[in-house]
Design a protein around this motif. Structure first.
Motif, PDB file in Angstrom:
ATOM      1  N   HIS A  70     -38.195  20.163 188.037  1.00  0.00           N
ATOM      2  CA  HIS A  70     -37.204  21.231 188.221  1.00  0.00           C
ATOM      3  C   HIS A  70     -37.296  22.256 187.087  1.00  0.00           C
ATOM      4  N   HIS A  71     -37.519  21.760 185.878  1.00  0.00           N
ATOM      5  CA  HIS A  71     -37.559  22.663 184.732  1.00  0.00           C
ATOM      6  C   HIS A  71     -38.892  23.412 184.659  1.00  0.00           C
TER       7      HIS A  71
ATOM      8  N   VAL B 226     -37.364  14.961 178.579  1.00  0.00           N
ATOM      9  CA  VAL B 226     -36.377  14.527 179.568  1.00  0.00           C
ATOM     10  C   VAL B 226     -36.178  13.021 179.431  1.00  0.00           C
TER      11      VAL B 226
ATOM     12  N   PRO C  80     -29.491  19.755 182.554  1.00  0.00           N
ATOM     13  CA  PRO C  80     -30.029  18.744 183.478  1.00  0.00           C
ATOM     14  C   PRO C  80     -29.716  19.070 184.938  1.00  0.00           C
ATOM     15  N   HIS C  81     -30.700  18.820 185.796  1.00  0.00           N
ATOM     16  CA  HIS C  81     -30.497  18.968 187.234  1.00  0.00           C
ATOM     17  C   HIS C  81     -29.779  17.736 187.781  1.00  0.00           C
ATOM     18  N   HIS C  82     -30.209  16.567 187.345  1.00  0.00           N
ATOM     19  CA  HIS C  82     -29.548  15.307 187.723  1.00  0.00           C
ATOM     20  C   HIS C  82     -28.441  15.035 186.715  1.00  0.00           C
TER      21      HIS C  82
ATOM     22  N   GLY D 167     -34.538   9.902 181.350  1.00  0.00           N
ATOM     23  CA  GLY D 167     -33.958   9.414 182.598  1.00  0.00           C
ATOM     24  C   GLY D 167     -33.558   7.963 182.466  1.00  0.00           C
TER      25      GLY D 167
ATOM     26  N   ILE E  72     -33.329   6.992 187.257  1.00  0.00           N
ATOM     27  CA  ILE E  72     -33.267   8.457 187.168  1.00  0.00           C
ATOM     28  C   ILE E  72     -34.667   8.918 186.789  1.00  0.00           C
TER      29      ILE E  72
ATOM     30  N   ALA F 243     -29.328  12.652 183.793  1.00  0.00           N
ATOM     31  CA  ALA F 243     -30.475  12.922 182.915  1.00  0.00           C
ATOM     32  C   ALA F 243     -30.023  13.640 181.642  1.00  0.00           C
TER      33      ALA F 243
ATOM     34  N   THR G 251     -39.405  13.770 188.018  1.00  0.00           N
ATOM     35  CA  THR G 251     -38.809  14.666 189.003  1.00  0.00           C
ATOM     36  C   THR G 251     -37.882  15.671 188.328  1.00  0.00           C
ATOM     37  N   GLU G 252     -37.116  15.194 187.345  1.00  0.00           N
ATOM     38  CA  GLU G 252     -36.249  16.103 186.595  1.00  0.00           C
ATOM     39  C   GLU G 252     -37.066  17.173 185.889  1.00  0.00           C
TER      40      GLU G 252
END
Length: 360
Positions: free
Chosen positions: A193-194, A170, A259-261, A172, A185, A264, A189-190
């Motif tokens: 989510h994964h 990831v 990506p959730h964000h 950020g 970013i 990212a 935290t990203e």
């Protein structure tokens, strides 16, 4: 057999140390020369040393590896020992005892014509440099007998899950975590989510293809300092699958992660490593093993399907009938309690000799 076992175990062969693997290969080659009457071809690929014996036109492949997961210096705290019928030492169960049993089994045959023996040096790290050699050799043979350790109770292995390995990275954006965290970013935290999404992938694959798939997050890292929003996070993912369809489904879903964000970025590396060893690839060989064991008074034999993979996955994957778990009886592969039951070594060698004889 115990003297030969001590010789191999006492020559450390950590997969990542190519010089140590080369020394181990020489010890294995010399033991094979003494018991089989011939030196092997020594094949070095990508710095890793593999050994190949071939007698006449290959028909039966005996397959093993001489590398181990144990770092150099392990012998200082876990030396080779035999006490009360139990032999211990790094790599003894996985799978140096299997090599010793194999050499002694073949030494008792009246002829080795048609036998091929392949001992590779990188099985524990995926057989990247030996996979092509294993598959090409297996394609030319009618059967592959794998000297990996037995399943609990001495059961032969007639099924193995396939393996995939992924690396998820990831990207950020860094920022001061106290002054202006909102400008960052957070890659950690990203990544979280994964991590949670992997369970959803497991559930989806199970719905599509049936039970048995496991997706396990293993090694994870993120960040650089305690007062900085992490700009990068990494995750290693271990996947075990019962069928090729499940392996393909996992691959599709992992690569579809988004990506959730919105700021990212994700990168997915890796993929399928070993195909599953389906029980059908072992069915006839196991039936033959049961028959010869009964005739020789070495039965009854049991069979098991296991989650761990071996180079038998590769031989079965190219269509060569494969029977695995013909090696040592014991426990503790990759663990501190690794050991071999010494009384089982001669009958296991006898079983292998009878089976090879029947196949020839």
């Amino acid at each position: 057999m115990l003297d030969d076992l001590g010789e191999l175990v006492s020559c450390e062969s950590y997969s990542a140390d190519h010089a140590a693997v080369a020394r181990s290969a020489e010890a294995v080659a010399e033991q094979g020369r003494r018991l089989l009457g011939a030196r092997p071809r020594t094949l070095v690929t990508g710095g890793v040393t593999h050994l190949l014996w071939s007698f006449g036109t290959p028909r039966v492949l005996l397959l093993g590896h001489h590398d181990t997961v144990w770092p150099m210096g392990t012998l200082r705290t876990r030396p080779f020992s035999v006490r009360d019928g139990i032999a211990r030492g790094p790599g003894i169960f996985d799978m140096k005892a299997g090599l010793v049993q194999m050499f002694h089994a073949l030494a008792g045959l009246p002829s080795l014509d048609g036998v091929c023996v392949l001992v590779n040096g990188d099985e524990e790290v995926g057989s990247d440099t030996s996979r092509a050699l294993i598959e090409d050799t297996a394609r030319a043979c009618r059967a592959a007998l794998v000297l990996e350790a037995a399943a609990p109770g001495g059961a032969l292995k007639t099924g193995r899950k396939g393996v995939s390995h992924y690396g998820l990275t990831v990207h950020g954006r860094a920022a001061h975590s106290g002054l202006e965290p909102e400008k960052g970013i957070n890659a950690a935290t990203e990544l979280a989510h994964h991590l949670l999404a992997l369970q959803s992938i497991t559930d989806a694959v199970t719905t599509r293809t049936g039970p048995g798939t496991t997706i396990t997050p293993t090694v994870m890292s993120a960040g650089t300092t305690t007062n900085t929003v992490p700009a990068r996070a990494e995750l290693s993912i271990d996947v075990r699958v019962p069928t090729p369809a499940a392996q393909a489904a996992v691959d599709d879903l992992v690569r579809a992660l988004a990506p959730h964000h919105p700021g990212a970025r994700l990168r997915v590396d890796g993929g399928p490593n070993r195909p599953p060893l389906d029980a059908e690839a072992s069915r006839r060989l196991f039936a033959l093993a049961v028959e010869v064991a009964d005739r020789a008074g070495l039965g009854p034999l049991q069979q098991a399907a296991v989650g761990g993979a071996s180079d038998g996955n590769y031989t079965a994957g190219v269509g060569c009938p494969t029977l695995d778990g013909l090696g040592a009886v014991g426990d503790g592969a990759h663990a501190d309690h690794e050991h071999v039951v010494t009384a089982a070594m001669p009958p296991r060698a006898q079983l292998l000799a009878h089976l090879v004889g029947a196949l020839l």
